[in-house]
Every structure is written in structure tokens, then in C-alpha cells.
Design a protein around this motif. Structure first.
Motif, mmCIF file in Angstrom:
data_model
loop_
_atom_site.group_PDB
_atom_site.id
_atom_site.type_symbol
_atom_site.label_atom_id
_atom_site.label_comp_id
_atom_site.label_asym_id
_atom_site.label_seq_id
_atom_site.Cartn_x
_atom_site.Cartn_y
_atom_site.Cartn_z
ATOM 1 N N ARG A 93 -40.275 89.823 72.710
ATOM 2 C CA ARG A 93 -39.654 88.562 72.307
ATOM 3 C C ARG A 93 -38.150 88.598 72.561
ATOM 4 N N GLU A 146 -32.270 76.720 68.253
ATOM 5 C CA GLU A 146 -31.963 77.895 67.439
ATOM 6 C C GLU A 146 -30.905 77.548 66.396
ATOM 7 N N ASN A 173 -33.188 81.404 63.213
ATOM 8 C CA ASN A 173 -34.623 81.143 63.132
ATOM 9 C C ASN A 173 -35.390 81.710 64.319
ATOM 10 N N ARG A 174 -34.700 82.397 65.208
ATOM 11 C CA ARG A 174 -35.358 83.102 66.298
ATOM 12 C C ARG A 174 -35.758 84.513 65.873
ATOM 13 N N GLY A 175 -35.347 84.912 64.671
ATOM 14 C CA GLY A 175 -35.850 86.162 64.108
ATOM 15 C C GLY A 175 -35.028 87.386 64.397
ATOM 16 N N LYS A 230 -39.848 91.996 62.509
ATOM 17 C CA LYS A 230 -40.998 91.161 62.878
ATOM 18 C C LYS A 230 -40.832 89.736 62.393
ATOM 19 N N ASP A 231 -40.016 89.529 61.349
ATOM 20 C CA ASP A 231 -39.713 88.197 60.844
ATOM 21 C C ASP A 231 -38.373 88.254 60.139
ATOM 22 N N THR A 254 -40.870 80.710 58.524
ATOM 23 C CA THR A 254 -40.025 80.735 59.720
ATOM 24 C C THR A 254 -40.610 79.917 60.863
ATOM 25 N N LYS A 255 -41.921 79.829 60.937
ATOM 26 C CA LYS A 255 -42.542 79.138 62.069
ATOM 27 C C LYS A 255 -42.716 77.642 61.836
ATOM 28 N N ASP A 256 -42.365 77.164 60.660
ATOM 29 C CA ASP A 256 -42.488 75.737 60.359
ATOM 30 C C ASP A 256 -41.145 75.071 60.658
ATOM 31 N N ARG A 257 -41.085 74.348 61.770
ATOM 32 C CA ARG A 257 -39.812 73.762 62.215
ATOM 33 C C ARG A 257 -39.248 72.775 61.209
ATOM 34 N N ASP A 263 -36.370 74.247 59.088
ATOM 35 C CA ASP A 263 -35.129 74.736 59.681
ATOM 36 C C ASP A 263 -33.890 74.282 58.919
#
Length: 778
Positions: free
Chosen positions: A126, A158, A201-203, A243-244, A594-597, A600
Motif C-alpha cells: 500500500r 487524503e 486517512n491513508r493510514g 495496518k490501520d 477509517t474506511k467509511d468516507r 473523514d
């Protein structure tokens, strides 16, 4: 700080020297050393002049990559430096390929392009970010010296978070942020707690390891990059993978220090005298007795500044005209079940009898001529304690020790932001670096004294200023906010930003510090404050006891104080998780989802631990809008209001109106919330009489929780799983527990427990000795 004039030009007098290629390199002691000229070398004659920039790439611990880059090496060794935890046993992997070098720390890696210089960062496969041509640079100016900068790419969509307790927009894109502690209240771009660490938010996270001023241009000077710069000849930063986002923050706090675990009693309600109000023992007793008479749980009483005589702060002596018998007064208060906190700061007024003592012994920050540094802002003629002097630290701690002997349990360590840069320190520290770093030494001295006297598990401060590593000395509060709904919102933004910056616990002045809140604001802020990790009623020029606002305020404070006490088995388990992992107890939505836009930009709601969502009400009419993320737990994806038991589907925006006795307190599907048997104090046995609230069990997806005792030790664990209509609950380490199944309808074929009525669901009271309950949902 900006160096360019638009995208194409440099500002007048500015020259930027960026690495053009890797001309030479060596690998030594798990470190890659790069030598990078600022132009492409086409013939040997070009090597006769510079600049030649040097980079060292290493790893202090798994998943963290350190980048040091410098121009002139001779100017590098200036302290102070932040205390970092280096894993001496960790070995990174280094691979050489034609045209590139790959440096790998755990799953985080950087690919170094030699021909056209660039640094490209990955977590596994990633892509995280990149520093390409012309982005890193050594900078000279005509009028302000030299600087070192880095620019890291931002992807489309981002978002950047953190950089300390910032009251501006929660997403930092478009902002200029200077890491420079200021006493500026909560309504400006200034901050009491500046942390040169951000996450996206890109981790991944970026930590700039400089105590002095670090200037961030976040998608501002270059709109697709984050730029950070420092004055001088060197730049050092870390890329933190994971990983997150939760693991990123965990890795960062592993490096800079985990948040310490506050004592259980500190999660109860704190009440203060307020700042400039008139008070004596009778006033204090009337507040304490008034809370008891109204059945409002109170755990800590705080004496603010005027416990000492005016003009004499800090002399660490009670004002005898107001408190003639402090030792017995404190005994009387402690007999009522209270802990005692007193206000202090590191400034010594010239009128204080301690001033000459401190000055004569070299305990104060000095001017170049050896005299104490002084000014009149805050206290006339005040000096500042020099915590780089070990003898001054012992002297200061000794004054506090005498207060502990009297019965004081903790200290509000106020101030520590307005530290001069024209000062001389005992150990020769750079005053520019000390400006931000000072608060670390100040709070460390006080916190370590409390650890020495009470033990690590009982030590707690109430601190305002902070820097990197200050999370080890909790708790921090949000500073001087105004009694307005807008200030309530900016306070929350500040807390969420701080908690994205490695801090685990946070508080704020309920109803605002300045002015006096309207009754409706007082009640709304009380609900929010009592669903923060720490809760304090405090103000400036007026008292903050609820009956001075209206009678309903009494009901609201009572209700939410008792609610918080009853939730302590859950809340303290969250706190223990924070101390163990660094993941904050109070979490921005993006941290948990984190994956729920849709999460943000959310900054008016938060997660309290992993299972409770809190949406404070910010409007006088009680209306509130909030978002419930969709949780993928089989067919059941509904959230449940913990207070009303109303079920609401996830993946939706909600628009509601709430009374003062309510707010959206939503439970995540497939959760177990452990509640306690005591609603009158926060510190009690969480393993006995525990009520386990179980929500929306998903098909064959076990829900679980761990319950800790007040010593921070895991004492109980619970798991529950549903298979079809059959539910199995396994409980270990709890005594006399019961289970409330929320929204399940009727139950049959029950073993291990008996049925009782409950207003919120079906209550199953465990049979004696039973550690397993099974039943069928009808």
C-alpha cells in the motif's frame, strides 16, 4: 512557513537546494547513508562545490522509519531532545537493487531512487506517500537564516489530522500550523499543546522530531503536499506505518511514550472554586454539602489560584486570611469521600518569599548577565523555575511534598506555555528548543513526585500545556474556552485533534471558562462533559454548581454523573486498553471507521472507546444531527441508544431532538457494555454485581469484552455468540453478574440463569457458580 511565490517561483531572497541524485551511499550498522548533491553530476568538476546533502535512513522500532538529513553537520548537537524508546534488538532489512535501495522496517518500507532522487513509502504494497524531485530541501534566505524542509505527497481525498490540540477545523488540509505553545484560549489558531505529529486517512503518521518551532503547510503552500520545515541545518522525521490508524498511533506512542493509566477515582466529577470568585472554607463546604444534599456524586474538589495569597503565586502556602486551618479543612473534606487538587504553576512572583530563595540558589531561568529573567505578565516581577537544574527540581518538588503531607492528592499544573527565548538555562539548553520542551520537564517533575508518594497507579495531574511525550503525564484539559455553543464545539475539535496526536485522556471546563453559561448551555455541556474521559465543573468569575443555573441543571448533572459512575467497568477497561496500546479512549470517528468516507470530516461526535458513540447537542433547541457508520455484522447492523433502547440502522444520518436528560449515546452492533453496581462513586469493584448489556449479536461473529479491576489488571472476560436462535454467553472472573439482552424479544430454553424483568431488555441473572448462560430467542 512559506518559501514559494505560487507554484513556479521562489519568494524573494529564497534559494532551495534539493537532492538531485544519490551520488554515493554506504550501509553501516543497519543504517543507509546517502550522499546527495543538489545538481546532477555530469563531470568531476561539478563535485568541487556544494551543497552536498547527507541523509541517514534507519529504524528505531518495527514499522517506523527514521530520516535524518543535514547540510552542515557541525551545528547538529543542540539539546534538549525528546525522549524516545529505541528498540535496540530490532533489525531492519536492506536490499540493494540496480538504481534503488529498499529499506524495510517490519511491513513499512521506503524505496530510495538513486538516479532521480526520491523516497517512496509503503506499508506492505500500500502506497503511503512520497518525497520526489525538489520536495526535500535545504533553504537559505536573505533575512531569516537557513531552514530545512520536506514535502510529502497527499493523494486525492487524503485528509490530515492531529498536530496537537487544535481548535480550528478538525481536518487540517488548507491550514498553516506552527508548532509553538501559546496561551491563546480555544478560539484561535494558537494552541497550548503543540505536537509535531500527524496522521492521515491513508493510514500512516509523520512525526517531526524537533522540540523547536516546526512549521507545517498542510495542503496550503503546495496543495497536494504536506510541507514541514525547521530553522537550521538539519531535519529529522519518522514515517510511522501500521495496518490501520489505531496501530499507527500505537506505534507512535510506543516510540514517544504510552499514556499512563489514571486512577479510577479521577474519572468521577471534579468541582472547583472557580478562578477569581471569593471563597473560603464555608463556601467550599456549602458546595460540597450542596452536591451531597442533591445526591450528585462528587469525587474531587479543586482549589484554584486564590488558595494562595494574591501577588504571591507561587509560594505554595495557604492564604491564612481565608484558610486559617488548611490541614484540618482538608481532613474534613476528605472525610466526605473527596480527593483534593490544588492549582500550581512554575512561576514565582517577586513578592513571594520564595523568589529570593530561588534566585540566590540559581533555581530560576536567567538572562545572559546572570540575573533572573523576569516580566510582569501574570504575576508582577515573576521568575520562571529552571527545570534543567536538578537542584531546582528537588526544591520545587519539596514545596509540593509539603502540600501532599497536608492531604493534597494531585495538582493542576497550569501554564508552562509563555516560555522566553532570550533565556539561559542551567544545562546550556537551546532556549528556542526549550520553549515547547519546558512543559515536559515541568509536568514530569510533578508527576514523578506523585508517583513516588502514591505509586504509579495513583498519580494524576490536571495539565494545560504539553509537548511530545506529555501523554505519559495525564490528564490534560482544553484550556480557556468561552461559554458559548460554538466554544463547546471548538473544545471538542481540540480534544479530538489531541487524541489523534498520541494523547489518551482529555477534559474541558464544563459550560465554558469565561463568562457564565445560559442554563440550556450548562445542561448540554454537562452531558458532553460527563461523557468525556474526565469531567470538571470550572469557571472564571462565577461558581459552577448546578443549582445556581436552575433546578433542572441539578437533575442533569445528577443523571449523567450517576450514568458515568455506572459505566465505569466499561470506561476503565477502555482506559486500560489506552494505557496498554496508546489508542485514545476518546476517538474521532475516522479512527474507528477509517474506511467509511463519511467519517473523514466528522468532528461533532466521537467514539468513547470502541463501542459507544457520543453525539453532543450543540443547539439550544435540542436538535442534533449525527452519522451512524454501517457496521458489517451479518444481517444485524442496527445501533442502539443506550439510554432509550431505540434501534437505528447504520449507514445513515440521523436528525433528532433531545431533552436535557438525553443525547445520542449509541452502542455499536455486536457489542458488550459492562455496567457496574454503583452509581455514586467511580471507583468500586467492577468485577462484582456487573451488568452485561449485550447488543445486536451477529450470526456466528463472537462479541467479547475484558473487564479490569481498579489496579488495571484484567480480572474478567466475557464472550457471546449467536448461532441461529441459540445464544451462548461465557463469563469468567465475575461474581454475581447478570446479563441484559437488548431488543431480543422473548427467551426460552434458558440454562445457567433465571429471568427477571428489566426496563431495557431481558435480564438474565446468573445462577450461583454459573459461568455459562445459553438460551434460545423465540
Amino acid at each position: 512557513m512559506k518559501f514559494t511565490d505560487g507554484f513556479w517561483l521562489k519568494r524573494k531572497g529564497v534559494s532551495v537546494y534539493s537532492p538531485a541524485e544519490v551520488r554515493d551511499y554506504e550501509i553501516k550498522e543497519n543504517t543507509v547513508i546517502l550522499y546527495a548533491p543538489v545538481v546532477k553530476i555530469n563531470h568531476r568538476g561539478q563535485t568541487l562545490q556544494g551543497p552536498l546533502l547527507t541523509l541517514e535512513i534507519s529504524s528505531p522500532a518495527k514499522d517506523i522509519i527514521k530520516i535524518e538529513s543535514w547540510h552542515y553537520k557541525k551545528k547538529l548537537s543542540i539539546f534538549p531532545e525528546f525522549e524516545l524508546n529505541i528498540d535496540g534488538n530490532f533489525t531492519p532489512e536492506i536490499e540493494e537493487r540496480e538504481g534503488e535501495i529498499i529499506f524495510k522496517s517490519g511491513k513499512t518500507s521506503v524505496i530510495i531512487s538513486k538516479e532521480d532522487f526520491s523516497l517512496t513509502y509503503y506499508y506492505e504494497s500500500r502506497l503511503l506517500t512520497k518525497s520526489g524531485a525538489g520536495q526535500m530541501g535545504y533553504i537559505t534566505t536573505e533575512d531569516s537564516g537557513s531552514y530545512y524542509r520536506e514535502q510529502l505527497d497527499l493523494a486525492v481525498g487524503e485528509c490530515v489530522y492531529g498536530l496537537g490540540e487544535r481548535f480550528s477545523a478538525f481536518v487540517k488540509n488548507g491550514q498553516t500550523v506552527d508548532i509553538w505553545n501559546e496561551d491563546g484560549g480555544t478560539s484561535s489558531e494558537q494552541s497550548y499543546k503543540n505536537i509535531p505529529f500527524y496522521v492521515t486517512n491513508r493510514g500512516y503518521g509523520i512525526y517531526v522530531n524537533h522540540p523547536e518551532k516546526v512549521s507545517f503547510e498542510v495542503a496550503s503552500e503546495a496543495v497536494s503536499r504536506v510541507q514541514f520545515s525547521v530553522p537550521g541545518e538539519k531535519l529529522e522525521y519518522f514515517v510511522v506505518g501500521g495496518k490501520d490508524l489505531k496501530e499507527v498511533i500505537s506505534n507512535y506512542t510506543s516510540l514517544t511514550g504510552r499514556p499512563s493509566l489514571p486512577p479510577a477515582w479521577s474519572f468521577g466529577l471534579w468541582l472547583t472554586t472557580s478562578f477569581t470568585t471569593n471563597y473560603d472554607e464555608n463556601t467550599v463546604s456549602s458546595f460540597v454539602d450542596g452536591m451531597a444534599e442533591r445526591d450528585i456524586p462528587l469525587r474531587v474538589f479543586h482549589f484554584d489560584c486564590f488558595w494562595m495569597k494574591e501577588y504571591e503565586w507561587c509560594n505554595f502556602e495557604w492564604d491564612k486570611d481565608v484558610f486559617p486551618d488548611p490541614v484540618n479543612m482538608l481532613k474534613r473534606l476528605k472525610q466526605k469521600g473527596l480527593k483534593i487538587c490544588v492549582w500550581i504553576n512554575p512561576y514565582i512572583s517577586q513578592k513571594s518569599k520564595l523568589f529570593d530563595e530561588a534566585a540566590d540558589n540559581g533555581y530560576l531561568i536567567k538572562l545572559e548577565n546572570g540575573e533572573p529573567w523576569q516580566w510582569d505578565l501574570w504575576q508582577p516581577g515573576m521568575g520562571i523555575v529552571d527545570f534543567t537544574n536538578p537542584d531546582a527540581c528537588k526544591w520545587f518538588a519539596g514545596k509540593l511534598n509539603a502540600l501532599i503531607d497536608m492531604g493534597v492528592d494531585c495538582f493542576k499544573t497550569d501554564f508552562g506555555e509563555r516560555i522566553p527565548v532570550n533565556a539561559v538555562y542551567n544545562n546550556g539548553a537551546d532556549p528556542l528548543k526549550m520553549h515547547n520542551y519546558y512543559t515536559y520537564l515541568y509536568n514530569k517533575v510533578v508527576y514523578e513526585l506523585l508517583e513516588e508518594r502514591f505509586g504509579k497507579k495513583e498519580a494524576i495531574l490536571f495539565a494545560r500545556s504539553a509537548t511530545v511525550g506529555s501523554q505519559k503525564f495525564p490528564v490534560h484539559w482544553g484550556g480557556d474556552c468561552v461559554s458559548k455553543y460554538e466554544s463547546m464545539g471548538e473544545s471538542l475539535r481540540g480534544g479530538l485533534s489531541l487524541c489523534m496526536s498520541g494523547f489518551g485522556f482529555w477534559s474541558h471546563d464544563i459550560s465554558g471558562f469565561e463568562n457564565t453559561a445560559s442554563p440550556d448551555l450548562y445542561k448540554r455541556w454537562s452531558a458532553f462533559g460527563l461523557l468525556s474521559t474526565h469531567s470538571r465543573l470550572h469557571g472564571s468569575s462565577s461558581y459552577r454548581v448546578p443549582w445556581l443555573f436552575d433546578e433542572e441543571s441539578v437533575d442533569v448533572v445528577r443523571y449523567f454523573s450517576k450514568l458515568k459512575c455506572s459505566l465505569m467497568p466499561y470506561l476503565y477497561s477502555v482506559a486500560c486498553e489506552t494505557a496498554n496500546t496508546g489508542v485514545p479512549a476518546m476517538r474521532a470517528m475516522i479512527l474507528e471507521f477509517t474506511k467509511d468516507r463519511a467519517c473523514d470530516y466528522l468532528d461533532s461526535q466521537y467514539m468513547l472507546g470502541g463501542s459507544l458513540l457520543v453525539a453532543p447537542v450543540f443547539r439550544p433547541d435540542g436538535t442534533v444531527d449525527y452519522y451512524l457508520p454501517k457496521v458489517k455484522t451479518g444481517e444485524n447492523a442496527s445501533w442502539t441508544n443506550f439510554l432509550s433502547n431505540e434501534r437505528v440502522e447504520g449507514g445513515t444520518w440521523q436528525y433528532e431532538t433531545h431533552s436535557f436528560m438525553s443525547l445520542p449515546l449509541m452502542v455499536r452492533p455486536n457489542s458488550i457494555i459492562a455496567a457496574g453496581s454503583n452509581e455514586n462513586v467511580p471507583d468500586y469493584n467492577y468485577l462484582e454485581g456487573t451488568v452485561l448489556h449485550i447488543f445486536e449479536l451477529a450470526e456466528n461473529e463472537p462479541a467479547s469484552t475484558v473487564i479490569y479491576d481498579m489496579e488495571g489488571e484484567a480480572g474478567g472476560n466475557v464472550s457471546a455468540v449467536r448461532s441461529g436462535n441459540k445464544v451462548s454467553i461465557t463469563v469468567n472472573g465475575l461474581k454475581d453478574y447478570s446479563v441484559v439482552m437488548r431488543n431480543v424479544g422473548s427467551i426460552g430454553e434458558l440454562t445457567g440463569a433465571v429471568l427477571e424483568k428489566d426496563s431495557l431488555g431481558v435480564r438474565l441473572v446468573a445462577e450461583k457458580g454459573s459461568n455459562e448462560i445459553t438460551f434460545v430467542i423465540l
